[in-house]
Write an enzyme that holds these catalytic residues in place. Sequence first.
Site, PDB file in Angstrom:
ATOM      1  N   HIS A   1     -39.729   4.945  -6.959  1.00  0.00           N
ATOM      2  CA  HIS A   1     -40.964   4.978  -8.171  1.00  0.00           C
ATOM      3  C   HIS A   1     -40.790   4.153  -9.937  1.00  0.00           C
ATOM      4  CE1 HIS A   1     -43.456   7.564  -5.373  1.00  0.00           C
ATOM      5  NE2 HIS A   1     -41.732   7.959  -5.177  1.00  0.00           N
TER       6      HIS A   1
ATOM      7  N   HIS B   1     -46.670   2.137  -8.388  1.00  0.00           N
ATOM      8  CA  HIS B   1     -45.728   3.014  -8.642  1.00  0.00           C
ATOM      9  C   HIS B   1     -44.730   3.529  -7.279  1.00  0.00           C
ATOM     10  CE1 HIS B   1     -47.446   8.016  -8.527  1.00  0.00           C
ATOM     11  NE2 HIS B   1     -47.162   7.215  -7.419  1.00  0.00           N
TER      12      HIS B   1
ATOM     13  N   GLU C   1     -52.846  32.949  -7.078  1.00  0.00           N
ATOM     14  CA  GLU C   1     -51.256  33.310  -6.779  1.00  0.00           C
ATOM     15  C   GLU C   1     -49.720  31.928  -6.831  1.00  0.00           C
ATOM     16  OE1 GLU C   1     -54.315  36.278  -4.643  1.00  0.00           O
ATOM     17  OE2 GLU C   1     -54.335  34.025  -5.395  1.00  0.00           O
TER      18      GLU C   1
ATOM     19  N   HIS D   1     -57.694  39.508   5.842  1.00  0.00           N
ATOM     20  CA  HIS D   1     -57.077  39.906   5.467  1.00  0.00           C
ATOM     21  C   HIS D   1     -55.301  40.715   6.211  1.00  0.00           C
ATOM     22  CE1 HIS D   1     -59.256  39.493   2.624  1.00  0.00           C
ATOM     23  NE2 HIS D   1     -59.048  40.357   1.463  1.00  0.00           N
TER      24      HIS D   1
END
Length: 736
Positions: free
Chosen positions: A68, A312, A469, A531
């Site tokens: 890159h 890029h 989270e 869950h």
Amino acid sequence: MHLCRSLRRRLARLDRVKPKRVPQSCPRSTTDVGATDPALNWSDLDRKAVDTVRVLAMDAVEKAGNGHPGTAMSLAPAAYLLFNRVMRHDPTDPHWAGRDRFVLSCGHSSLTLYIQLFLSGYGLSLDDLKSLRQWDSLTPGHPEFGHTPGVEITTGPLGQGIGNAVGMAMAARRERGLFDPDTAAGQSPFDHHVYSIASDGDIEEGVSHESSAIASVQKLGNLTVIYDDNQISIEDDTRIAKSEDVGARYEAYGWHVQTVDWSGSDPYVEDVEALWAAIQAAKAVTDKPSFIVLKTVIGWPAPKKQNTGKIHGSALGKDEITATKALLGFTDEPFAIDDEVVKHTQQAVERGKAAHAEWQKAFDAWAAGNAEGKKLFDRLAAKQLPDGWAAALPEFPADEKGLATRAASGKILEALAPVLPELWGGSADLAESNNTTMKGEPSFIPAEYATKEFPGHEYGRTLHFGIREHGMGSILNGIAVHGGTRPYGGTFLVFSDYMRGAVRLSALMKLPVVFVWTHDSIGLGEDGPTHQPIETLTALRAIVGLDVVRPADANETAFAWRGALEHHDRPTALALSRQNLPTLDRSKYASAEGTLKGGYILSEASTGTPQVILIASGSEVAIALTAQERLEAQGTPTRVVSMPCQEWFFQQETAYQQQVLPHGVKARVSVEAGIRMSWDRIIGDAGEAVSIEHYGASAPAKILFEQFGFTADNVVAKANASLAKVGEITGHKTGN
């Protein structure tokens, strides 16, 4: 929005029109600036050093055949400015506690960092740059913590670095609170700054949103992020998928935002003075994190490939390199570098030594008046636990009604708080469920954001991540890699999937993070299959270097925490129950200290030589013990092995593993409320598994365990099936 004076004229031009290419024949210097700030003192040698960075980036990628180059070329002035004018760092001591931290969040542009480490004198050589992305080199495709001197953290997956930088900034403040809370701001040896360079990819990933929002709430004035707004990604123009005003987004978070627009002029001008002024303004704002939108042209000044998706992520090609070098006034020779430039840039070594020596005076003065603080500092720097610390771990009495292991974990944290000041953490809005709050400890939060439920101050201890989270995971990694303190963070086990990228990086970097994941099975009950983790334990065990510990009772939980804290070279996942589990009578069964070995003989067969071995973890251990009684009653000598941590078990010597699971005993049953996959290695071809190979349901835990076969009767049936496979019994009902 506060803007540097030199930028105001450009405000009207902040549109999304791509800048024109600089003509190939453009003769001007590549880093022209206006009137030079005396404090900046930007010289011709600095300009040449920046152009050298571009040349080295092109040549390194060309030699490697992939990489890159574009971002490293256009960010050359910014990175050079940070390493040579802004940051306090000592190339001769990359681990100096008083240094500023640098996080290259866009890790794919590794040359942005590697070339600065080479030029600044961190020990990288020109040959290392020539070995970019090659076997056994110090310059892998993405920077790796612990592999290359000067690399503060492993960055690869985009967005993680921003979260890591937030964690570092939080750790710096917590560390100051531990050692020197009363000294005026900016005057303590524990004051330092965190800088990060981020790309569009980092900004687009959701983890950057989560982490950036937390940084604002925490008012992290010691954090500055430079956002390379070049509007190009691998798929070329970012407008194909991105339309928001990123600066406005960060203003909405509550960051201090500035814009430095290098692309708003024709011809393109890299106004280093403007960026320097913006960084100084950012440092002056101490009650907000700072965000600098730096508008660049990727791959500048490559005449044909600048401002394209091609530059890029791929080499420029020989012809384009030749043309670009001609524009910059360099010969076509690969890796050509002026000795005078290297001599100039490596003055960073002497500056770093001088800054280090000055800091040392301040540190020594602090130490002279803070004997206990110095003792704590030395212990944490050496990654040592205090003598006798484990005596603080509670011992839980036998109790048939028992205690949920999440509740036991909370009591353990409460007991450890006074003896381990380095330990701190919290949860993703689930403190009461995860039991992650140390009783009586203040929250780590600016005082104006403290609540009735959670009083606290800027140097507090209890962390609040909100419902974030993924951001929590990357922040915990940043705290751990900063050094000094030991972080933990909690949520439900099933939501560890949100954190997986950060957890994997934690394992890759060998960071001592403790992940507290509760509600570890269908035993959580009524919340149902969304869950209830089914495949989660096995998926986590697949992460190389992560220790997954699922304790059977309160005392195993205490030893699980002990094992986690005694390991300084890898992360630990604690999988804890919502429901109460009986606290085993250790006068009848083996000591819970066996937890530290990962697996141990909890209850031996009546004859001392088992015909079948039941191996269980967590809440299913009690079921295995009941099944043992029934098997023994039918005349089958049965051993029960508690296996809270497979990773710890397989780290033991072969002789110990053979003692617990003798090769000669082929009849084995694993019992765990999850899929069987991670148990196949343990139970072998003749083994049977009491497992769940489908999603759960919404019902009380007792009903679910009965309906899905987590009963002593089913364990007995599976044991008989395994015994039948090895020819130990015939004619018995063997179950399904």
